[in-house]
Write an enzyme that holds these catalytic residues in place. Structure first.
Site, mmCIF file in Angstrom:
data_model
loop_
_atom_site.group_PDB
_atom_site.id
_atom_site.type_symbol
_atom_site.label_atom_id
_atom_site.label_comp_id
_atom_site.label_asym_id
_atom_site.label_seq_id
_atom_site.Cartn_x
_atom_site.Cartn_y
_atom_site.Cartn_z
ATOM 1 N N ARG A 44 0.996 -1.031 -0.060
ATOM 2 C CA ARG A 44 0.001 -0.064 0.198
ATOM 3 C C ARG A 44 0.949 1.314 -0.021
ATOM 4 O O ARG A 44 0.336 2.246 -0.472
ATOM 5 C CB ARG A 44 -0.956 -0.071 1.310
ATOM 6 C CG ARG A 44 -1.933 1.021 1.167
ATOM 7 C CD ARG A 44 -3.048 1.058 2.259
ATOM 8 N NE ARG A 44 -4.073 0.202 1.625
ATOM 9 C CZ ARG A 44 -5.156 0.594 1.150
ATOM 10 N NH1 ARG A 44 -5.329 1.851 0.675
ATOM 11 N NH2 ARG A 44 -6.068 -0.419 0.485
ATOM 12 N N GLU B 45 -9.596 6.029 7.065
ATOM 13 C CA GLU B 45 -8.253 6.035 7.093
ATOM 14 C C GLU B 45 -7.568 7.440 6.330
ATOM 15 O O GLU B 45 -6.736 7.969 6.911
ATOM 16 C CB GLU B 45 -7.509 4.954 6.392
ATOM 17 C CG GLU B 45 -7.408 3.736 6.958
ATOM 18 C CD GLU B 45 -6.965 2.717 6.541
ATOM 19 O OE1 GLU B 45 -7.631 2.168 5.369
ATOM 20 O OE2 GLU B 45 -6.085 2.049 6.476
HETATM 21 N N1 MTE Z 1 -12.057 5.267 14.292
HETATM 22 C C1 MTE Z 1 -12.373 5.112 15.677
HETATM 23 N N2 MTE Z 1 -13.102 5.575 16.419
HETATM 24 N N3 MTE Z 1 -11.606 3.833 16.018
HETATM 25 C C2 MTE Z 1 -10.896 2.997 15.375
HETATM 26 O O1 MTE Z 1 -10.193 2.293 15.941
HETATM 27 N N4 MTE Z 1 -9.771 2.627 12.968
HETATM 28 C C3 MTE Z 1 -9.592 3.154 11.591
HETATM 29 C C4 MTE Z 1 -10.905 4.053 11.016
HETATM 30 N N5 MTE Z 1 -11.532 5.057 12.106
HETATM 31 C C5 MTE Z 1 -10.625 3.437 14.092
HETATM 32 C C6 MTE Z 1 -11.357 4.627 13.333
HETATM 33 C C7 MTE Z 1 -9.071 2.347 10.602
HETATM 34 S S1 MTE Z 1 -7.432 1.989 10.816
HETATM 35 C C8 MTE Z 1 -9.923 1.875 9.931
HETATM 36 S S2 MTE Z 1 -9.195 0.609 8.617
HETATM 37 C C9 MTE Z 1 -11.370 2.228 9.729
HETATM 38 O O2 MTE Z 1 -11.710 3.022 10.822
HETATM 39 C C10 MTE Z 1 -11.988 0.553 9.762
HETATM 40 O O3 MTE Z 1 -13.433 1.045 9.885
HETATM 41 P P1 MTE Z 1 -14.417 1.072 8.414
HETATM 42 O O4 MTE Z 1 -13.811 0.187 7.504
HETATM 43 O O5 MTE Z 1 -15.757 0.739 8.770
HETATM 44 O O6 MTE Z 1 -14.042 2.570 8.142
HETATM 45 N N1 HPA Z 2 -5.818 -2.401 4.419
HETATM 46 C C1 HPA Z 2 -5.833 -3.135 5.587
HETATM 47 N N2 HPA Z 2 -5.605 -4.393 5.753
HETATM 48 C C2 HPA Z 2 -5.097 -5.058 4.729
HETATM 49 C C3 HPA Z 2 -5.040 -4.674 3.371
HETATM 50 C C4 HPA Z 2 -5.540 -3.216 3.274
HETATM 51 O O1 HPA Z 2 -5.307 -2.659 2.114
HETATM 52 N N3 HPA Z 2 -4.687 -5.563 2.592
HETATM 53 C C5 HPA Z 2 -4.482 -6.804 3.374
HETATM 54 N N4 HPA Z 2 -4.844 -6.472 4.461
HETATM 55 MO MO1 MOS Z 3 -7.071 -0.019 9.328
HETATM 56 S S1 MOS Z 3 -5.128 0.265 9.369
HETATM 57 O O1 MOS Z 3 -6.883 -1.005 7.564
HETATM 58 O O2 MOS Z 3 -7.396 -1.336 10.410
#
Ligand code: MTE
Ligand code: HPA
Ligand code: MOS
Length: 787
Positions: free
Chosen positions: A316, A729
């Protein structure tokens, strides 16, 4: 736009657990009521970064009253392995120790104090070996976790030789602690026969289930993992919650009793992996205008002692190394170094922030070399709408929002006016300097491991008309369950109060992917919609025939004309035929209609060939931009974010309040990584910053004093759930604007004549040393002119 009849299922609902979070009633693993049979689980971890276990003796520890089990690798009934992708992580160390925090023994006792006493009674002899504790040493010793990866387009080597200007440099980015409020935790209850019930704070229940089954040596269908919610994860529980689940399950199996492991903060910081530090070298060729012609970018990450997700994270990073810019000739290479730290892991942005920090440094430096405004350099290098719109790996950047966001944000942030004001301020002030930077984010949405882009759902309607939504995603504070509730309400045309989202449960939805890659709502939302679609067809048939029966000889109703809206079900050809949703469900039940359906979704049209470095890894991109302004006290290095303007594309928001929380929270977490969060180890690999007194996450004071955050309005996202866009993210990386604003303020000390040394995080120390360097250069220049 909304006429009164159209259902607008209020998407402005608060987080479904907001009130409980505030009152303290939300249930986390540590709050689950258990019996007086519960034992405390304790992990004895390695005190050395690199060592061989010569011998050990557990007998005294086992004899201590109140101790129920002391386990070593020999006591594992199944496989001694818990690597998530590559099988290079023993569940308990057998011969070699590769990092401080690696599990060696497990203890179950009546309470934590007895476990600690037992730990002291364990006799163990180590042969201490030399550790590798930084990227440069790892490279020098050829210590890697895998092969080099490459993405290449055009002929960068040739173009670099002929480009009018050449820029070279190296950037180091630091680790980052996840600092979820709920530390790693797991509770296991043994069931009958081989059954094991696992309550884990995991982002990946299905993988936790699989690994627990493997270490216990039992079939996967004997393990049930349930996750109500996580008190934050940020990637830190994508793989690394598995360890605590495996360890707890082993103790629970050995004792036949419920066992809970819950780390305290210090243990959590010491034992778990972090955001990968990177060393990034770049060579860039550009023309007089500042247009980038060619780039050669070499990424090296610090993977720690085992693979974990390091190669996916590196990938990534490589897929975001050009950030938002079209670079015709480019070579991006990457390799993961093996060191003697806890395996580094997923963290918000998943490698992209590190690579983007380097590309934004490149742009910033080009602007300084040419004496131009960096926002201008950014603009002329952006991906185009119709041309210059192909990423180095071959994907077309469709629906590119960079130009529109740039134009709007430059205007709304009054960028040009403030740019001049800042220049004036810096002329007039000797000890305070201001800086400003605009940075863009283009973030690819989809797991780069294509098969992971799938999700399942199970929707039940009960006889009283209430609805239970099960899906495979976990709630970690990001509001996924709230969004799923909003989606279900909208699809059924009912109030959200009718809908409950169940705890995530591997017996309801099997074989799920981690809730990660920001794709939780995209994937699970589509699966929920798919299930509801099936139910609506069945209900429509049942209710159409009910209407027809009521109508007697009148015109018959047909299922295709049945509409679900405003808590009612009606015939659009004959709107007087209507029935409340609540009244309709018992009729469907009596008509022997199945009121339970599964749903499934897989992202279409994506795929990436790792070996070739080509393909279409992403379903679409999320775009955003930020302008940050800082005030810097050049005598102390203290800085304050005085204003940040963000314009970010969330498509049509699934829930504006939640998306706003993700934008602001993500940005501030990014500011922490860019400024105050510094992880330090001593020369033996001991973590020095293992509690909040030495590790500084952002506080309320680090939020920009003037914080103007807006969604890009009027740009629905095609082919996604309710035209929304992933938001978890991408905002993290907007914080690079604050980082480069600090650099801009430092640069002002030398009237922008000298390039300030800079790294990430830009701690007070980094800032003050950089200012010192600039002052030395000023001195040199003054004495040179005097001579
Ligand atoms: N927001 C909160 N409040 N707590 C979390 O742990 N994790 C982040 C983001 N926002 C997180 C957060 C990360 S690393 C990811 S990948 C996404 O939320 C995952 O949730 P989603 O795919 O439902 O957005
Ligand atoms: N994001 C988070 N987790 C993952 C990914 C990614 O792009 N690919 C494989 N595991
Ligand atoms: Mo988020 S770093 O893909 O849990």
């Amino acid at each position: 736009m909304n006429n009164h009849k159209k259902t607008t299922p209020d998407k402005d609902t608060p987080h479904e657990s907001a009130a409980k979070h505030v009152s303290g009633e939300s249930i986390y693993v540590d709050d689950i009521p258990t019996t007086n049979q519960l034992l405390t689980g304790h992990v004895v971890y390695s005190p050395y970064a690199h060592a061989r276990i010569k011998s050990f003796d557990l007998s005294a520890a086992k004899k201590l009253p109140g101790i129920h089990a002391v386990l070593s690798a020999k006591d594992i009934p199944g496989k001694n392995q818990m690597g998530p992708v590559i099988k290079d992580e023993p569940c308990l160390a057998e011969k070699e120790i590769e990092f401080i925090g690696q599990g060696i023994f497990l203890i179950a006792g009546e309470n934590a104090e007895i476990c600690r006493q037992a730990e002291k009674l364990i006799r163990i002899e180590f042969e201490v070996l030399e550790p590798i504790l930084d990227i440069d040493t790892a490279i020098a010793r050829n210590s890697y976790l895998g092969e080099q990866r490459t993405i290449e387009r055009g002929d960068p080597q040739k173009e670099l030789q002929t480009a009018p200007h050449l820029l070279e440099g190296e950037l180091h980015t630091g680790a980052q602690e996840h600092w979820y409020l709920e530390t790693q935790a797991c509770l296991c209850l043994p069931g009958e026969d081989k059954e094991m019930f696992v309550y884990s704070s995991t982002q990946h229940p299905s993988e936790t289930q699989l690994l627990v089954a493997e270490v216990l040596g039992i079939p996967v269908n004997e393990v049930l993992v349930e996750v109500r919610r996580l008190g934050g994860a940020f990637g830190g529980k994508e793989t690394q919650a598995n360890h605590y689940a495996c360890w707890t399950a082993l103790l629970s199996r050995a004792t036949g009793r419920p066992v809970k492991i819950r780390l305290n903060r210090d243990q959590d910081q010491i034992m778990t992996g972090k955001r990968h530090p990177f060393r990034i070298r770049y060579k860039v060729g550009y023309d007089e205008a500042g247009k980038i012609l060619a780039a050669d970018i070499q990424l090296h990450s610090d993977g720690g002692a085992a693979n974990d997700l390091s190669y996916a994270i590196l990938e990534r990073a490589m897929l975001h190394a050009e950030n938002s810019y079209f670079i015709p000739n480019i070579r991006i290479t990457g390799k993961v170094c093996k060191t003697n730290y806890p395996p580094n892991t997923a963290m918000r942005g998943f490698g992209a922030p590190q690579a983007m920090a380097a590309m934004e440094t490149v742009i910033d430096r080009i602007a300084r070399e040419l004496g131009k405004d960096s926002a201008e350099i950014r603009r002329i290098n952006f991906y185009g709408l119709k041309e210059n719109n192909i990423a180095p790996y071959g994907e077309i950047i469709e629906n590119n929002r960079l130009p529109v966001i740039y134009d709007k944000l430059i205007r709304s942030s009054e960028y040009r006016k403030r740019h001049q004001e800042i220049a004036r301020f810096n002329q007039q002030n000797e000890f305070y300097k201001k800086g400003m930077a605009l940075t863009p984010v283009k973030f690819g949405i989809s797991f780069t491991t294509a098969f992971l882009n799938q999700a399942g759902a199970l929707v039940n309607i009960y006889k009283d008309g209430t609805i239970l939504v099960n899906h495979g995603g976990v709630e970690m504070g990001q509001g996924l369950h709230t969004k799923m509730r909003n989606i279900a309400a909208a699809e059924f045309g009912v109030d959200v109060s009718r809908i409950k989202v169940n705890a995530t449960d591997t017996s309801k939805i099997p074989n799920t992917s981690a809730t990660a890659a920001s794709s939780g709502s995209d994937l699970n939302g589509m699966a929920v919609k798919n299930a509801i679609g099936k139910l609506k067809v069945r209900i429509a048939e049942s209710i159409a025939s009910h209407f027809s029966k009521e109508a007697g000889k009148g015109k018959q109703s047909i299922a295709e004309d049945i509409i679900f809206e405003n808590n009612y079900i009606y015939d659009k050809k004959n709107p007087k035929r209507r029935i409340s949703f609540e009244a309709a469900i018992p009729i469907c039940y009596l008509g022997q209609t199945s009121l339970s359906a599964t749903g499934f979704y897989r992202t279409p049209d994506i795929g990436f060939d790792r070996q070739k470095g080509k393909g279409r890894p992403f379903h679409y991109y999320a775009f955003g931009m930020a302008v940050s302004e800082v005030l810097l006290d050049i005598l102390t290095g203290y800085h304050k974010l005085v204003r940040t303007d963000i314009l970010h594309d969330v498509g049509e928001s699934l829930n504006p309040a939640i998306d706003m929380g993700q934008l602001t929270g993500g940005f501030v977490q990014g500011v922490g990584w860019c400024t105050t969060e510094e992880i330090k180890w001593d020369e033996d690999g001991h973590l020095l910053s293992h509690s909040p007194d030495t590790y500084k996450i952002p506080t309320a004071d680090d939020i920009p004093a003037d914080f103007r955050v807006n969604f890009l309005e009027g740009y629905p996202n095609p082919n996604t759930i309710r035209r929304s866009k992933a938001v978890g993210e991408p905002p993290f990386m907007l914080a690079l604007s604050a980082w480069l604003a600090i650099k801009d303020a430092i640069s002002a000390v030398g009237n922008h004549e000298f390039e300030p040394p800079f790294s990430l995080p830009a701690t007070n120390e980094v800032i003050l040393l950089s200012i010192e360097e600039i002052k030395k250069k000023i001195q040199k220049k003054v004495s040179a002119t005097l001579v």
